[in-house]
Design an enzyme around this catalytic site. Structure first.
Site, mmCIF file in Angstrom:
data_model
loop_
_atom_site.group_PDB
_atom_site.id
_atom_site.type_symbol
_atom_site.label_atom_id
_atom_site.label_comp_id
_atom_site.label_asym_id
_atom_site.label_seq_id
_atom_site.Cartn_x
_atom_site.Cartn_y
_atom_site.Cartn_z
ATOM 1 N N SER A 115 0.824 -1.217 0.000
ATOM 2 C CA SER A 115 0.000 0.000 0.000
ATOM 3 C C SER A 115 0.852 1.258 0.000
ATOM 4 C CB SER A 115 -0.880 -0.001 1.249
ATOM 5 O OG SER A 115 -1.403 1.283 1.492
ATOM 6 N N THR B 298 -5.886 2.142 -6.773
ATOM 7 C CA THR B 298 -7.139 2.077 -6.008
ATOM 8 C C THR B 298 -7.953 3.334 -6.284
ATOM 9 O OG1 THR B 298 -6.153 0.687 -4.319
ATOM 10 C CG2 THR B 298 -8.110 1.926 -3.676
ATOM 11 N N LYS C 131 -8.448 -1.010 -8.873
ATOM 12 C CA LYS C 131 -9.082 -1.672 -7.721
ATOM 13 C C LYS C 131 -10.242 -0.815 -7.234
ATOM 14 C CE LYS C 131 -7.862 -3.455 -3.091
ATOM 15 N NZ LYS C 131 -8.264 -2.478 -2.085
HETATM 16 C C1 LIG Z 1 -6.987 -1.927 7.825
HETATM 17 C C2 LIG Z 1 -7.181 -1.917 6.348
HETATM 18 C C3 LIG Z 1 -6.378 -1.090 5.594
HETATM 19 C C4 LIG Z 1 -6.518 -1.074 4.198
HETATM 20 N N1 LIG Z 1 -5.672 -0.295 3.458
HETATM 21 C C5 LIG Z 1 -5.783 -0.300 2.114
HETATM 22 C C6 LIG Z 1 -4.874 0.435 1.331
HETATM 23 O O1 LIG Z 1 -3.982 1.093 1.847
HETATM 24 N N2 LIG Z 1 -5.032 0.403 -0.017
HETATM 25 C C7 LIG Z 1 -6.028 -0.319 -0.623
HETATM 26 O O2 LIG Z 1 -6.139 -0.313 -1.850
HETATM 27 N N3 LIG Z 1 -6.886 -1.053 0.108
HETATM 28 C C8 LIG Z 1 -6.778 -1.068 1.457
HETATM 29 N N4 LIG Z 1 -7.632 -1.836 2.190
HETATM 30 C C9 LIG Z 1 -8.624 -2.677 1.510
HETATM 31 C C10 LIG Z 1 -8.056 -4.063 1.187
HETATM 32 O O3 LIG Z 1 -7.102 -3.995 0.168
HETATM 33 C C11 LIG Z 1 -9.164 -5.016 0.735
HETATM 34 O O4 LIG Z 1 -9.860 -4.437 -0.342
HETATM 35 C C12 LIG Z 1 -10.131 -5.329 1.883
HETATM 36 O O5 LIG Z 1 -9.424 -5.634 3.050
HETATM 37 C C13 LIG Z 1 -11.034 -6.489 1.505
HETATM 38 O O6 LIG Z 1 -12.005 -6.679 2.491
HETATM 39 P P1 LIG Z 1 -11.888 -7.869 3.586
HETATM 40 O O7 LIG Z 1 -10.592 -7.694 4.287
HETATM 41 O O8 LIG Z 1 -13.052 -7.640 4.492
HETATM 42 O O9 LIG Z 1 -11.971 -9.156 2.817
HETATM 43 C C14 LIG Z 1 -7.507 -1.870 3.577
HETATM 44 C C15 LIG Z 1 -8.304 -2.715 4.363
HETATM 45 C C16 LIG Z 1 -8.146 -2.748 5.729
HETATM 46 C C17 LIG Z 1 -8.983 -3.704 6.530
#
Ligand SMILES: Cc1cc2nc3c(=O)[nH]c(=O)nc-3n(C[C@H](O)[C@H](O)[C@H](O)COP(=O)(O)O)c2cc1C
Length: 389
Positions: free
Chosen positions: A128, A178, A260
């Protein structure tokens, strides 16, 4: 030949005969509870919480209950191979670690722990832009492991170009842009705690170490944290981008690029027209638009719109290897694992991530094997592999 992932279960049973128990839970629902017990309240809430009342976060998980595999018997599948290559990246199974920012709030090793675990398993990680370690440090920890880079797209083109140059120079092979988080959703868990890590200079390592970002500051972040935090907030939030401006990102990344946050067939088509090489069907784990549809519900429409022209990856709501199997059976080319590995990191650093991913791979392997499949081609060729419940 792919690795015998299911052997992890056999190993756990074998050790059990000598009185040894797994160090971390194999049940994903216990994982979350165990992580809650070791994390500060605000850190746990940041990971576990969703947008609004959590309706979409719950729907993401519940959507898996609307489909089922239809297991086929006496299929000769003792030898199995789930390996696949996506956008030039070979992987032992169609599974990647989703980009999760600010991992140092989970464990001091943060993204370095995730990078080491991913490399040990050969599973691609997606780093990320909101990481708590620099692009270069994570690449170093990941060594020869396959790695993709996730961009939060700054409004300053010079910073965007610099972030991408660094990622390319550090061996990140695929860019994930994203699109769903140009500003943060309404997150009551974090609002109640008054907690946004970036405002405290946590999860800012990628930006703060960037020469183009630093060039926009009068004094470096080490001397004036408040000014650096404010500059970062200005660059990374608050302004929606357009498909027209997307050309800048496309032009500045030579390798494959996926977007994404896609939830609609028209956006999937638009993304391919704009030069994306693939899409990730995701609603950010229900952290952005509460009352948005479950991500799994969006998958069939996007698959139909893409029509096999490009890989369609999936995340949001995946908790188990059986969930991964179902998403693959529905047509996803690969699946990103999110919160479960973050809980693993919280529980045991790299060892915790490795445990969780090995559990997911083992269950994926066993589920598809017991359902009568030996590889992805066979799964895809079976019209009855998945049915509405
Ligand atoms: C704590 C946390 C931080 C996240 N940070 C990012 C990020 O920096 N960039 C991004 O594209 N998605 C981020 N996401 C989304 C994840 O890439 C992913 O889409 C998401 O966790 C999927 O949902 P799930 O964990 O409930 O299956 C984050 C998710 C969480 C839980």
């Amino acid at each position: 030949m792919g690795r015998p992932f299911a052997a992890f279960g056999a190993e756990i049973y074998r050790r059990g005969t000598a009185g040894e128990r797994p160090h971390f839970p194999t049940d994903p629902s216990r994982l979350e509870d165990a992580a809650r017990a070791v994390l500060r309240d605000e850190a746990f809430a940041y990971v576990a919480g969703g947008a609004g009342a959590g309706a979409t976060m719950r729907a993401n998980v519940a959507a898996f209950d609307r489909w089922g595999l239809a297991p086929r018997m006496l299929a000769d599948n003792t030898a199995r191979d789930w390996s696949v290559e996506i956008l030039g990246t070979p992987m032992p199974a169609p599974l990647l670690l989703a980009p999760i920012g600010v991992q140092s709030i989970l464990h001091p090793d943060g993204e370095l722990g995730t990078a080491r675990a991913a490399a040990a398993l050969g599973v691609p990680m997606v780093l990320s832009t909101a990481a708590s370690h620099t692009t270069e440090e994570v690449a170093d920890a990941n060594g020869d492991g396959p790695r993709w880079y996730q961009l939060y797209w700054p409004i300053d083109d010079a910073v965007t170009a610099s972030l991408l140059d660094r990622a390319a120079a550090s061996g990140f092979s695929v860019l994930v842009v994203t699109l769903d988080t140009w500003t943060l959703g309404w997150r009551p868990h974090d609002l109640d705690a008054g907690y946004l890590p970036f405002l405290r200079g946590v999860g800012t390592a990628v930006a703060f170490s960037d020469p183009a970002f630093r060039a926009g500051l009068q004094r470096p972040p080490e001397e004036d944290l408040a000014a650096a935090v404010a500059h970062r907030q200005r660059l990374f939030t608050g302004t929606a981008r357009s498909w027209e401006r997307f050309a800048f990102v496309r032009d500045h990344w030579r390798g494959p690029l996926v977007v994404k946050g896609i939830q609609r067939p028209d956006d999937a088509r638009r993304a391919l027209e704009a030069g994306a090489d693939g899409v990730i069907v995701s609603n950010h784990g229900g952290r952005q638009v509460d009352r948005a549809v479950a991500s799994l519900s969006a998958l069939p429409g996007v698959l139909a719109a893409v029509g096999g022209r490009a890989p369609v990856l999936f995340d949001s709501g995946v908790r188990t290897g059986a969930d991964v199997a179902l998403a693959l059976a529905l047509g996803a080319d690969a699946v990103l694992l999110g919160r479960p590995y973050a809980y693993g990191l919280a529980l045991g650093g790299a060892a915790g991530v490795e445990h969780v991913v090995r559990c997911v791979l083992a269950e994926l392997d066993l589920t598809l094997a017991l359902a009568g499949h030996a590889d992805l081609a066979g799964l895809r060729a079976d019209p009855d592999a998945v049915q509405p419940l």
